[in-house]
Design an enzyme around this catalytic site. Sequence first.
Site, PDB file in Angstrom:
ATOM      1  N   ARG A  70       0.833  -1.208   0.000  1.00  0.00           N
ATOM      2  CA  ARG A  70       0.000   0.000   0.000  1.00  0.00           C
ATOM      3  C   ARG A  70       0.867   1.258   0.000  1.00  0.00           C
ATOM      4  O   ARG A  70       1.893   1.317   0.692  1.00  0.00           O
ATOM      5  CB  ARG A  70      -0.919   0.024   1.224  1.00  0.00           C
ATOM      6  CG  ARG A  70      -1.980  -1.038   1.159  1.00  0.00           C
ATOM      7  CD  ARG A  70      -3.171  -0.753   2.065  1.00  0.00           C
ATOM      8  NE  ARG A  70      -4.034  -1.923   2.120  1.00  0.00           N
ATOM      9  CZ  ARG A  70      -4.931  -2.250   1.175  1.00  0.00           C
ATOM     10  NH1 ARG A  70      -5.101  -1.469   0.129  1.00  0.00           N
ATOM     11  NH2 ARG A  70      -5.662  -3.347   1.297  1.00  0.00           N
ATOM     12  N   ASP A  71       0.426   2.241  -0.781  1.00  0.00           N
ATOM     13  CA  ASP A  71       1.135   3.526  -0.808  1.00  0.00           C
ATOM     14  C   ASP A  71       1.002   4.196   0.562  1.00  0.00           C
ATOM     15  O   ASP A  71      -0.061   4.187   1.180  1.00  0.00           O
ATOM     16  CB  ASP A  71       0.541   4.426  -1.900  1.00  0.00           C
ATOM     17  CG  ASP A  71       1.461   5.589  -2.247  1.00  0.00           C
ATOM     18  OD1 ASP A  71       2.027   5.600  -3.343  1.00  0.00           O
ATOM     19  OD2 ASP A  71       1.609   6.499  -1.387  1.00  0.00           O
ATOM     20  N   ILE A  72       2.093   4.789   1.021  1.00  0.00           N
ATOM     21  CA  ILE A  72       2.125   5.420   2.350  1.00  0.00           C
ATOM     22  C   ILE A  72       1.239   6.669   2.394  1.00  0.00           C
ATOM     23  O   ILE A  72       0.780   7.077   3.465  1.00  0.00           O
ATOM     24  CB  ILE A  72       3.579   5.752   2.743  1.00  0.00           C
ATOM     25  CG1 ILE A  72       3.749   5.862   4.255  1.00  0.00           C
ATOM     26  CG2 ILE A  72       4.090   7.000   2.031  1.00  0.00           C
ATOM     27  CD1 ILE A  72       5.201   5.893   4.702  1.00  0.00           C
ATOM     28  N   VAL A  95      10.085   8.607  -6.741  1.00  0.00           N
ATOM     29  CA  VAL A  95      10.958   7.522  -6.253  1.00  0.00           C
ATOM     30  C   VAL A  95      11.618   6.847  -7.466  1.00  0.00           C
ATOM     31  O   VAL A  95      10.922   6.298  -8.329  1.00  0.00           O
ATOM     32  CB  VAL A  95      10.150   6.498  -5.432  1.00  0.00           C
ATOM     33  CG1 VAL A  95      11.046   5.337  -5.014  1.00  0.00           C
ATOM     34  CG2 VAL A  95       9.521   7.157  -4.212  1.00  0.00           C
ATOM     35  N   HIS A 120       7.889   1.643 -10.620  1.00  0.00           N
ATOM     36  CA  HIS A 120       6.704   1.207  -9.881  1.00  0.00           C
ATOM     37  C   HIS A 120       5.449   1.546 -10.647  1.00  0.00           C
ATOM     38  O   HIS A 120       5.408   2.528 -11.397  1.00  0.00           O
ATOM     39  CB  HIS A 120       6.656   1.835  -8.483  1.00  0.00           C
ATOM     40  CG  HIS A 120       6.798   3.330  -8.473  1.00  0.00           C
ATOM     41  ND1 HIS A 120       8.019   3.959  -8.565  1.00  0.00           N
ATOM     42  CD2 HIS A 120       5.868   4.320  -8.398  1.00  0.00           C
ATOM     43  CE1 HIS A 120       7.840   5.279  -8.537  1.00  0.00           C
ATOM     44  NE2 HIS A 120       6.536   5.520  -8.438  1.00  0.00           N
ATOM     45  N   HIS A 161       1.328   2.313 -10.121  1.00  0.00           N
ATOM     46  CA  HIS A 161       0.279   2.653  -9.151  1.00  0.00           C
ATOM     47  C   HIS A 161      -1.014   1.948  -9.565  1.00  0.00           C
ATOM     48  O   HIS A 161      -1.412   2.040 -10.729  1.00  0.00           O
ATOM     49  CB  HIS A 161      -0.003   4.162  -9.148  1.00  0.00           C
ATOM     50  CG  HIS A 161       1.148   5.034  -8.758  1.00  0.00           C
ATOM     51  ND1 HIS A 161       1.228   5.653  -7.528  1.00  0.00           N
ATOM     52  CD2 HIS A 161       2.264   5.417  -9.430  1.00  0.00           C
ATOM     53  CE1 HIS A 161       2.339   6.387  -7.463  1.00  0.00           C
ATOM     54  NE2 HIS A 161       2.984   6.261  -8.611  1.00  0.00           N
TER      55      HIS A 161
HETATM   56  P1  5GP Z   1       5.915   8.519  -7.928  1.00  0.00           P
HETATM   57  O1  5GP Z   1       5.525   9.961  -7.854  1.00  0.00           O
HETATM   58  O2  5GP Z   1       7.413   8.316  -7.852  1.00  0.00           O
HETATM   59  O3  5GP Z   1       5.302   7.817  -9.112  1.00  0.00           O
HETATM   60  O4  5GP Z   1       5.256   7.830  -6.673  1.00  0.00           O
HETATM   61  C1  5GP Z   1       5.973   7.452  -5.537  1.00  0.00           C
HETATM   62  C2  5GP Z   1       4.958   6.958  -4.520  1.00  0.00           C
HETATM   63  O5  5GP Z   1       5.668   6.281  -3.491  1.00  0.00           O
HETATM   64  C3  5GP Z   1       4.173   8.076  -3.849  1.00  0.00           C
HETATM   65  O6  5GP Z   1       2.782   7.878  -4.079  1.00  0.00           O
HETATM   66  C4  5GP Z   1       4.546   7.957  -2.361  1.00  0.00           C
HETATM   67  O7  5GP Z   1       3.470   8.221  -1.505  1.00  0.00           O
HETATM   68  C5  5GP Z   1       5.036   6.517  -2.265  1.00  0.00           C
HETATM   69  N1  5GP Z   1       6.040   6.297  -1.240  1.00  0.00           N
HETATM   70  C6  5GP Z   1       7.187   7.019  -1.041  1.00  0.00           C
HETATM   71  N2  5GP Z   1       7.889   6.525  -0.011  1.00  0.00           N
HETATM   72  C7  5GP Z   1       7.185   5.453   0.456  1.00  0.00           C
HETATM   73  C8  5GP Z   1       7.406   4.511   1.527  1.00  0.00           C
HETATM   74  O8  5GP Z   1       8.402   4.554   2.262  1.00  0.00           O
HETATM   75  N3  5GP Z   1       6.459   3.546   1.695  1.00  0.00           N
HETATM   76  C9  5GP Z   1       5.346   3.449   0.907  1.00  0.00           C
HETATM   77  N4  5GP Z   1       4.482   2.476   1.165  1.00  0.00           N
HETATM   78  N5  5GP Z   1       5.110   4.316  -0.112  1.00  0.00           N
HETATM   79  C10 5GP Z   1       6.016   5.299  -0.331  1.00  0.00           C
END
Ligand code: 5GP
Length: 114
Positions: free
Chosen positions: A29-31, A96, A100, A102
């Site tokens: 799950r996303d944080i 990140v 990944h 979503h």
């Molecule tokens: P991006 O913008 O890179 O596509 O999305 C990165 C996602 O990673 C964000 O939705 C953020 O909330 C999630 N995220 C960042 N750090 C962590 C973490 O330590 N644990 C979890 N579960 N999600 C994370």
Amino acid sequence: MTDCVFCQIVAGKIPSETRYQDEDVIAFRDINPLAPTHILIIPKKHIPSLTHLTDAEASLIGHMVRVANQLAKDEGIAEGGYRLVINSGEQGGQIVPHLHMHLLGGRRLADRLC
Ligand code: 5GP
Ligand code: ZN
């Protein structure tokens, strides 16, 4: 990649609410959830972004989609509908730097893609 947050989740050094894992991928799950269901599906291998995906690794994406589809069923959002998103690079909104996907759903999502 010891300084990569998602590699640390793969290694179990940072806790996460894991929903699925196998040899190649893990889903958690996303944080900071943006929808009632917000799950990240990632390869266990550190691949920085879609741009860095080699031809040999491309089948991972199909596997990630299959995992996401199954999770959508498990979450009860498959019928209502959901969205899969992969941000790539700075202008693509990737924060990140570990590939990944979503999985977003559980409510009516925004009509506009961006
Ligand atoms: P991006 O913008 O890179 O596509 O999305 C990165 C996602 O990673 C964000 O939705 C953020 O909330 C999630 N995220 C960042 N750090 C962590 C973490 O330590 N644990 C979890 N579960 N999600 C994370
Ligand atoms: Zn990583």
